[in-house]
Design an enzyme around this catalytic site. Structure first.
Site, PDB file in Angstrom:
ATOM      1  CG  ASP A   9      -1.725   1.242   1.447  1.00 12.00           C
ATOM      2  OD1 ASP A   9      -2.329   1.634   0.295  1.00 12.00           O
ATOM      3  OD2 ASP A   9      -1.896   1.891   2.498  1.00 12.00           O
ATOM      4  CG  LEU A  10       1.468   5.842  -1.526  1.00 10.55           C
ATOM      5  CD1 LEU A  10       3.077   5.508  -2.365  1.00 10.55           C
ATOM      6  CD2 LEU A  10       0.883   6.528  -2.868  1.00 10.55           C
ATOM      7  CG  ASP A  11      -1.528   7.543   0.674  1.00 15.66           C
ATOM      8  OD1 ASP A  11      -0.728   8.097   0.237  1.00 15.66           O
ATOM      9  OD2 ASP A  11      -2.612   7.474  -0.137  1.00 15.66           O
ATOM     10  CB  THR A  17       0.329  10.821   2.199  1.00 17.58           C
ATOM     11  OG1 THR A  17       0.391   9.310   2.144  1.00 17.58           O
ATOM     12  CG2 THR A  17       1.423  11.004   1.087  1.00 17.58           C
ATOM     13  CE  LYS A  45      -4.052   6.652   9.503  1.00 19.23           C
ATOM     14  NZ  LYS A  45      -3.221   6.243  10.609  1.00 19.23           N
ATOM     15  N   GLY A  46      -7.023   4.206   3.855  1.00 15.52           N
ATOM     16  CA  GLY A  46      -7.537   3.375   2.867  1.00 15.52           C
ATOM     17  C   GLY A  46      -8.834   3.563   2.135  1.00 15.52           C
ATOM     18  NE  ARG A  49      -9.284  12.387  -4.871  1.00 11.72           N
ATOM     19  CZ  ARG A  49      -8.529  12.437  -5.933  1.00 11.72           C
ATOM     20  NH1 ARG A  49      -9.429  13.522  -6.673  1.00 11.72           N
ATOM     21  NH2 ARG A  49      -7.506  11.948  -6.218  1.00 11.72           N
ATOM     22  CB  SER A 114      -2.053   2.966  -3.649  1.00 12.68           C
ATOM     23  OG  SER A 114      -2.656   4.245  -3.111  1.00 12.68           O
ATOM     24  CB  ALA A 115      -7.420   3.473  -2.165  1.00 14.82           C
ATOM     25  CG  ASN A 118      -3.503  12.397  -6.103  1.00 19.34           C
ATOM     26  OD1 ASN A 118      -3.383  12.907  -7.135  1.00 19.34           O
ATOM     27  ND2 ASN A 118      -4.095  12.516  -5.174  1.00 19.34           N
ATOM     28  CE  LYS A 145      -5.949  -0.713  -0.778  1.00 18.38           C
ATOM     29  NZ  LYS A 145      -4.775  -0.035  -0.283  1.00 18.38           N
ATOM     30  CD  GLU A 169      -3.845  -1.809   3.050  1.00 17.29           C
ATOM     31  OE1 GLU A 169      -3.767  -0.840   3.932  1.00 17.29           O
ATOM     32  OE2 GLU A 169      -3.756  -1.552   1.808  1.00 17.29           O
ATOM     33  CG  ASP A 170      -1.794   2.587   6.601  1.00 13.90           C
ATOM     34  OD1 ASP A 170      -2.141   2.093   5.387  1.00 13.90           O
ATOM     35  OD2 ASP A 170      -2.048   3.821   7.291  1.00 13.90           O
TER      36      ASP A 170
HETATM   37  C1  BG6 Z   1      -5.623   6.015   0.399  1.00 18.91           C
HETATM   38  C2  BG6 Z   1      -5.768   6.992   1.423  1.00 18.91           C
HETATM   39  O1  BG6 Z   1      -4.486   5.477   0.076  1.00 18.91           O
HETATM   40  O2  BG6 Z   1      -6.002   6.879  -0.863  1.00 18.91           O
HETATM   41  C3  BG6 Z   1      -7.030   7.595   1.670  1.00 18.91           C
HETATM   42  O3  BG6 Z   1      -5.523   6.167   2.723  1.00 18.91           O
HETATM   43  C4  BG6 Z   1      -7.300   8.329   0.392  1.00 18.91           C
HETATM   44  O4  BG6 Z   1      -7.081   8.234   2.844  1.00 18.91           O
HETATM   45  C5  BG6 Z   1      -7.309   7.413  -0.626  1.00 18.91           C
HETATM   46  O5  BG6 Z   1      -8.637   8.812   0.616  1.00 18.91           O
HETATM   47  C6  BG6 Z   1      -7.554   8.209  -2.174  1.00 18.91           C
HETATM   48  O6  BG6 Z   1      -6.415   8.900  -2.370  1.00 18.91           O
HETATM   49  P1  BG6 Z   1      -6.639  10.143  -3.377  1.00 18.91           P
HETATM   50  O7  BG6 Z   1      -4.874  10.797  -3.514  1.00 18.91           O
HETATM   51  O8  BG6 Z   1      -7.073   9.648  -4.722  1.00 18.91           O
HETATM   52  O9  BG6 Z   1      -7.420  11.174  -2.949  1.00 18.91           O
HETATM   53 MG    MG Z   2      -2.837   3.174   3.532  1.00 20.12          MG
END
Ligand code: BG6
Ligand code: MG
Length: 220
Positions: A9-11, A17, A45-46, A49, A114-115, A118, A145, A169-170
């Protein structure tokens, strides 16, 4: 014997972030006339948007037209992009490069799951993009997810069966997604919150090479 694939996972796993997502959502909440706390941010988290905005509006007790909803989605992301604009390698979470480097040297396939929409620019900014054989993010999925879609696509792209994949994953939703995909779920963060994970670590500094070897050899 099938190779083991690794999905990150990224964030909150690779970079911290969550604080920038929080600041952007709080700014929107404040503009709409209500507070948004760190505790409430945990729920985000996860989560995609779109779903985050739905939860935020629920918290504020705000009914939005479709046009308002779309405007606020864009506004939040513009603010978020301004926060991440200056990100660099100093924002990589501890020992992530060590783990990526270790796995890369073992020639194992590595994907991002990742969700976020970005994800790619963030990996570019922090200089980690080259470690990933596949990037699956919010632009590639139709189901968020805890649906396993993001990880199943990643496994497919890596050419590895889902039972041969390991996921870092977090987020609770992310652990559930990994479990639903029959992958080995590894929680990074608070083990009380991530209690559905197969293994738990506070962060990567706690994960030694011996454990990585165990994962690498899990199909032997
Ligand atoms: C997830 C984050 O990785 O991405 C969420 O944990 C976030 O908090 C989701 O809402 C969507 O991200 P983005 O960058 O497309 O707004
Ligand atoms: Mg995450």
């Amino acid at each position: 014997m099938e190779k083991v694939g690794f999905i990150f996972d990224l964030d909150g796993v690779i970079v911290d972030t969550a604080k920038y997502h929080y600041l952007a959502w709080r700014k929107l909440a404040n503009e709409l006339g209500f507070e948004f706390t760190h505790e409430q941010n945990e729920l985000f988290k996860g989560v995609s948007r779109k779903r985050c905005l739905e939860i935020l509006l629920d918290i504020g007790g705000i009914e939005a037209t479709q046009a308002q909803f779309d405007t606020w989605m864009v506004e939040k992301n513009v603010d978020y992009l301004a926060y991440i604009e200056k990100m660099d390698a100093s924002e990589i979470l501890p020992d992530v490069p060590r783990v990526l480097e270790y796995l890369k040297n073992k020639n194992v396939p590595i994907a991002l799951g990742s969700a976020s929409k970005n994800a790619k620019p963030i990996l570019e900014k922090v200089g980690l993009l080259h470690y990933f054989d596949s990037i699956v993010d919010g632009n590639n999925v139709t189901k968020a997810k805890p649906d396993p879609e993001v990880f199943l696509i990643a496994a497919d792209n890596l050419g590895v069966g889902s039972q041969s994949c390991v996921v870092f994953e977090d987020a609770v939703a992310g652990i559930q997604a990994a479990n639903a995909a029959s992958m080995v779920s590894i929680g990074i963060g608070d083990s009380d919150i991530l209690n559905e994970a197969k293994h738990n670590f506070k962060d990567f500094t706690e994960m030694d090479n011996q454990f990585l070897e165990l994962l690498l050899n899990k199909n032997k």
